[in-house]
Write a protein that holds these residues in place. Structure first.
Motif, PDB file in Angstrom:
ATOM      1  N   GLU A 190      18.743  19.249  21.562  1.00 27.09           N
ATOM      2  CA  GLU A 190      17.394  18.770  21.911  1.00 27.09           C
ATOM      3  C   GLU A 190      16.528  19.817  22.605  1.00 27.09           C
ATOM      4  OE1 GLU A 190      17.340  14.763  23.403  1.00 27.09           O
ATOM      5  OE2 GLU A 190      19.066  14.224  22.149  1.00 27.09           O
ATOM      6  N   LYS A 191      17.138  20.921  23.024  1.00 28.23           N
ATOM      7  CA  LYS A 191      16.421  22.050  23.627  1.00 28.23           C
ATOM      8  C   LYS A 191      15.334  21.645  24.630  1.00 28.23           C
ATOM      9  CE  LYS A 191      17.082  24.997  19.567  1.00 28.23           C
ATOM     10  NZ  LYS A 191      17.785  24.018  18.728  1.00 28.23           N
ATOM     11  N   PRO A 192      15.691  20.982  25.720  1.00 24.39           N
ATOM     12  CA  PRO A 192      14.662  20.620  26.712  1.00 24.39           C
ATOM     13  C   PRO A 192      14.072  21.867  27.358  1.00 24.39           C
ATOM     14  CG  PRO A 192      16.870  20.255  27.584  1.00 24.39           C
ATOM     15  CD  PRO A 192      17.040  20.607  26.141  1.00 24.39           C
ATOM     16  N   GLU A 193      12.775  21.786  27.678  1.00 23.28           N
ATOM     17  CA  GLU A 193      12.126  22.947  28.298  1.00 23.28           C
ATOM     18  C   GLU A 193      11.890  22.752  29.788  1.00 23.28           C
ATOM     19  OE1 GLU A 193       8.642  23.850  26.023  1.00 23.28           O
ATOM     20  OE2 GLU A 193       9.835  24.489  24.291  1.00 23.28           O
ATOM     21  N   THR A 194      11.699  21.486  30.176  1.00 23.63           N
ATOM     22  CA  THR A 194      11.473  21.227  31.600  1.00 23.63           C
ATOM     23  C   THR A 194      12.629  20.397  32.170  1.00 23.63           C
ATOM     24  OG1 THR A 194      10.322  19.151  31.229  1.00 23.63           O
ATOM     25  CG2 THR A 194       8.954  21.128  31.242  1.00 23.63           C
ATOM     26  N   VAL A 195      12.687  20.396  33.482  1.00 27.16           N
ATOM     27  CA  VAL A 195      13.721  19.635  34.188  1.00 27.16           C
ATOM     28  C   VAL A 195      13.588  18.141  33.850  1.00 27.16           C
ATOM     29  CG1 VAL A 195      14.345  18.901  36.527  1.00 27.16           C
ATOM     30  CG2 VAL A 195      13.986  21.330  36.027  1.00 27.16           C
ATOM     31  N   GLU A 196      12.344  17.686  33.772  1.00 27.73           N
ATOM     32  CA  GLU A 196      12.116  16.272  33.451  1.00 27.73           C
ATOM     33  C   GLU A 196      12.664  15.918  32.071  1.00 27.73           C
ATOM     34  OE1 GLU A 196       8.056  14.915  33.893  1.00 27.73           O
ATOM     35  OE2 GLU A 196       8.913  13.025  34.613  1.00 27.73           O
ATOM     36  N   GLU A 197      12.521  16.857  31.145  1.00 28.79           N
ATOM     37  CA  GLU A 197      13.037  16.600  29.788  1.00 28.79           C
ATOM     38  C   GLU A 197      14.567  16.485  29.793  1.00 28.79           C
ATOM     39  OE1 GLU A 197       9.302  18.822  27.588  1.00 28.79           O
ATOM     40  OE2 GLU A 197      11.310  19.622  27.242  1.00 28.79           O
ATOM     41  N   VAL A 198      15.206  17.220  30.690  1.00 33.64           N
ATOM     42  CA  VAL A 198      16.678  17.106  30.804  1.00 33.64           C
ATOM     43  C   VAL A 198      17.025  15.720  31.353  1.00 33.64           C
ATOM     44  CG1 VAL A 198      18.792  18.036  31.835  1.00 33.64           C
ATOM     45  CG2 VAL A 198      16.928  19.593  31.211  1.00 33.64           C
ATOM     46  N   LEU A 199      16.287  15.306  32.382  1.00 33.84           N
ATOM     47  CA  LEU A 199      16.537  13.980  32.963  1.00 33.84           C
ATOM     48  C   LEU A 199      16.337  12.877  31.923  1.00 33.84           C
ATOM     49  CD1 LEU A 199      14.799  14.522  36.400  1.00 33.84           C
ATOM     50  CD2 LEU A 199      17.164  13.796  36.142  1.00 33.84           C
ATOM     51  N   ASP A 200      15.273  13.009  31.119  1.00 27.30           N
ATOM     52  CA  ASP A 200      14.985  12.003  30.081  1.00 27.30           C
ATOM     53  C   ASP A 200      16.102  11.958  29.047  1.00 27.30           C
ATOM     54  OD1 ASP A 200      12.663  11.357  31.337  1.00 27.30           O
ATOM     55  OD2 ASP A 200      11.354  12.541  30.019  1.00 27.30           O
ATOM     56  N   LEU A 201      16.577  13.133  28.702  1.00 28.12           N
ATOM     57  CA  LEU A 201      17.654  13.225  27.705  1.00 28.12           C
ATOM     58  C   LEU A 201      18.951  12.571  28.223  1.00 28.12           C
ATOM     59  CD1 LEU A 201      18.399  16.853  26.466  1.00 28.12           C
ATOM     60  CD2 LEU A 201      20.122  15.596  27.649  1.00 28.12           C
ATOM     61  N   LEU A 202      19.200  12.757  29.504  1.00 33.45           N
ATOM     62  CA  LEU A 202      20.397  12.137  30.093  1.00 33.45           C
ATOM     63  C   LEU A 202      20.264  10.615  30.103  1.00 33.45           C
ATOM     64  CD1 LEU A 202      21.068  14.488  33.155  1.00 33.45           C
ATOM     65  CD2 LEU A 202      22.456  14.326  31.088  1.00 33.45           C
ATOM     66  N   LYS A 203      19.045  10.168  30.387  1.00 35.15           N
ATOM     67  CA  LYS A 203      18.818   8.713  30.488  1.00 35.15           C
ATOM     68  C   LYS A 203      18.940   7.992  29.146  1.00 35.15           C
ATOM     69  CE  LYS A 203      16.178   9.042  34.734  1.00 35.15           C
ATOM     70  NZ  LYS A 203      14.822   9.273  35.265  1.00 35.15           N
ATOM     71  N   GLU A 204      19.001   8.765  28.065  1.00 29.56           N
ATOM     72  CA  GLU A 204      19.219   8.144  26.740  1.00 29.56           C
ATOM     73  C   GLU A 204      20.688   7.742  26.568  1.00 29.56           C
ATOM     74  OE1 GLU A 204      18.140  11.098  23.891  1.00 29.56           O
ATOM     75  OE2 GLU A 204      16.055  11.119  24.551  1.00 29.56           O
ATOM     76  N   ILE A 205      21.567   8.317  27.384  1.00 31.97           N
ATOM     77  CA  ILE A 205      23.007   8.051  27.254  1.00 31.97           C
ATOM     78  C   ILE A 205      23.325   6.711  27.934  1.00 31.97           C
ATOM     79  CG2 ILE A 205      25.316   8.962  27.854  1.00 31.97           C
ATOM     80  CD1 ILE A 205      23.924  11.814  27.738  1.00 31.97           C
ATOM     81  N   PRO A 206      23.955   5.774  27.199  1.00 30.66           N
ATOM     82  CA  PRO A 206      24.139   4.410  27.732  1.00 30.66           C
ATOM     83  C   PRO A 206      24.804   4.322  29.105  1.00 30.66           C
ATOM     84  CG  PRO A 206      24.975   4.569  25.476  1.00 30.66           C
ATOM     85  CD  PRO A 206      24.484   5.922  25.842  1.00 30.66           C
ATOM     86  N   GLU A 207      25.805   5.161  29.371  1.00 28.77           N
ATOM     87  CA  GLU A 207      26.496   5.099  30.671  1.00 28.77           C
ATOM     88  C   GLU A 207      25.506   5.409  31.804  1.00 28.77           C
ATOM     89  OE1 GLU A 207      27.703   6.470  27.991  1.00 28.77           O
ATOM     90  OE2 GLU A 207      29.851   6.055  27.779  1.00 28.77           O
ATOM     91  N   TYR A 208      24.597   6.381  31.572  1.00 25.76           N
ATOM     92  CA  TYR A 208      23.630   6.750  32.611  1.00 25.76           C
ATOM     93  C   TYR A 208      22.533   5.684  32.723  1.00 25.76           C
ATOM     94  CZ  TYR A 208      25.953  11.282  32.460  1.00 25.76           C
ATOM     95  OH  TYR A 208      26.892  12.283  32.494  1.00 25.76           O
ATOM     96  N   ARG A 209      22.192   5.098  31.585  1.00 28.74           N
ATOM     97  CA  ARG A 209      21.182   4.031  31.587  1.00 28.74           C
ATOM     98  C   ARG A 209      21.701   2.857  32.428  1.00 28.74           C
ATOM     99  NH1 ARG A 209      20.452   1.991  26.161  1.00 28.74           N
ATOM    100  NH2 ARG A 209      20.733   4.099  25.417  1.00 28.74           N
ATOM    101  N   GLU A 210      22.968   2.536  32.220  1.00 28.19           N
ATOM    102  CA  GLU A 210      23.596   1.429  32.948  1.00 28.19           C
ATOM    103  C   GLU A 210      23.637   1.747  34.457  1.00 28.19           C
ATOM    104  OE1 GLU A 210      24.471  -1.322  31.303  1.00 28.19           O
ATOM    105  OE2 GLU A 210      25.100  -2.255  33.202  1.00 28.19           O
ATOM    106  N   ALA A 211      23.980   2.988  34.784  1.00 27.29           N
ATOM    107  CA  ALA A 211      24.036   3.402  36.197  1.00 27.29           C
ATOM    108  C   ALA A 211      22.639   3.338  36.831  1.00 27.29           C
ATOM    109  CB  ALA A 211      24.617   4.795  36.310  1.00 27.29           C
ATOM    110  N   SER A 212      21.616   3.621  36.037  1.00 35.27           N
ATOM    111  CA  SER A 212      20.227   3.577  36.546  1.00 35.27           C
ATOM    112  C   SER A 212      19.890   2.184  37.040  1.00 35.27           C
ATOM    113  CB  SER A 212      19.235   3.963  35.448  1.00 35.27           C
ATOM    114  OG  SER A 212      19.446   5.296  35.069  1.00 35.27           O
ATOM    115  N   ARG A 213      20.480   1.170  36.384  1.00 32.37           N
ATOM    116  CA  ARG A 213      20.185  -0.224  36.762  1.00 32.37           C
ATOM    117  C   ARG A 213      20.657  -0.547  38.173  1.00 32.37           C
ATOM    118  NH1 ARG A 213      21.880  -1.889  31.216  1.00 32.37           N
ATOM    119  NH2 ARG A 213      19.959  -1.681  30.043  1.00 32.37           N
ATOM    120  N   ILE A 214      21.654   0.204  38.679  1.00 30.21           N
ATOM    121  CA  ILE A 214      22.064  -0.041  40.067  1.00 30.21           C
ATOM    122  C   ILE A 214      21.607   1.110  40.982  1.00 30.21           C
ATOM    123  CG2 ILE A 214      23.988  -1.639  39.623  1.00 30.21           C
ATOM    124  CD1 ILE A 214      25.874   0.850  39.941  1.00 30.21           C
ATOM    125  N   GLY A 215      20.635   1.853  40.501  1.00 34.63           N
ATOM    126  CA  GLY A 215      20.043   2.920  41.314  1.00 34.63           C
ATOM    127  C   GLY A 215      20.851   4.199  41.367  1.00 34.63           C
TER     128      GLY A 215
END
Ligand code: FE2
Length: 315
Positions: A186-211
């Motif tokens: 996905e070749k992210p260019e900014t730090v935010e793009e890396v964070l967004d890419l991680l948040k696409e992964i279900p385990e991280y999405r699930e963890a986001s729900r509990i902060g």
């Protein structure tokens, strides 16, 4: 599958995903054997011969049930006596798999950290610097582990006749490889793009729900990433805090890790490195899932416990 077969599969998958590469690991195993040959008979007795085939000192079988075919596994991130009792109470669990090391594998956690030197070297840090800084930290970890009652959980599993093993670095290697491939694709260019890419992964999405989703620990979202290094996903536990300055000199701009201590974070900030923390238990879950999928594909039932966010990646 027997416990031995499950263990062999974990090692095989761990080696295939290892950043050091298969031939470097083969060399390491060969060197271990040569070292053993030179030992005195008494020292040979103490030597853990698993090291001839398994390069991961933090991954071992603790209670083997021999030829018994494993049908149902209770899998979790941290397994303690409570989870062993839980397995017994559930009644039909043949094997408990922990992620974090227990027993002999916990006593051997320091040794697997040597992997970090090779990973740092892969990202441009001179091997002599990586090894020297790591040596100090490995000795520190070894001293920290020495008073721990490592067999508490192992003894409970033995008493109840429940199979028990843990798979640590092979799973962490699977996470590192998985994230590396995704970032390279996905070749992210900014730090935010890396964070967004991680948040696409279900385990991280699930963890986001509990902060507890992916978070930026140093740097700004709009910062360019520079060279992204996956130096803090695998290799036992945290390395040296002095490494960040050397990493910056080696041209690393961003580190993606599972977790970071405050001392390490401050050093990374001083070195102007962006630190993205994907999340600890969620990252551990991702690695366990990539391994557990292979067991489930072979007809074994998996019951998740102790923080494991179970996500299947096959139909
Ligand atoms: Fe962990």
């Amino acid at each position: 599958m027997t416990i031995q077969e499950i263990y062999q599969l974990a090692i095989k998958m761990g080696i295939e995903a290892d950043f050091r590469g298969k031939s470097a690991i083969e060399k390491l195993l060969k060197r271990t054997k040569e070292k053993y040959e030179k030992l005195a008979p008494k020292e040979k007795e103490e030597f853990d011969k698993e090291k001839f085939k398994n390069p991961f000192s933090d991954t071992r079988i603790h209670v083997d049930l021999g030829r018994r075919k494993i049908k149902k596994i209770l899998a979790g991130i941290d397994i303690e006596v409570g989870e062993i009792l839980l397995a017994d109470r559930l009644g039909d669990i043949d094997l408990v798999i922990a992620h974090h090391p227990e027993g002999k594998a916990l006593a051997g956690l320091d040794e697997v950290m040597k992997l970090q030197a090779d990973v740092l070297n892969m990202y441009g840090v001179p091997i002599n610097i990586a090894e020297a800084l790591l040596k100090i930290r490995i000795e520190e970890v070894s001293r920290k582990i020495s008073p721990i009652n490592v067999n508490e959980t192992v003894d409970a599993a033995k008493l109840l006749g429940i199979g028990f093993m843990n798979v640590h670095t092979p799973c962490d290697n699977l996470v590192a490889q998985f994230l590396k491939e995704k970032i390279e694709k996905e070749k992210p260019e900014t730090v935010e793009e890396v964070l967004d890419l991680l948040k696409e992964i279900p385990e991280y999405r699930e963890a986001s729900r509990i902060g507890l989703g992916p978070k930026l620990f140093t740097g700004n979202p709009e910062n360019r990433t520079g060279k992204i290094a996956l130096t803090e996903i695998t290799g036992g536990t945290e390395g040296s805090p002095k490494i960040y300055e050397k990493m910056a000199q080696a041209g690393i701009g961003t580190v993606v890790g599972m977790h970071i201590s405050e001392e390490h974070r401050k050093e990374a900030e001083k070195a102007h490195i962006n630190v993205i923390i994907a999340g600890h238990i969620s990252s551990d879950s991702l690695g366990m899932n990539l391994f557990l999928d292979e067991l489930e594909k072979r007809g074994i039932k998996i019951i998740p416990c102790s923080g494991l966010i179970r996500v299947k990646r096959f139909k």
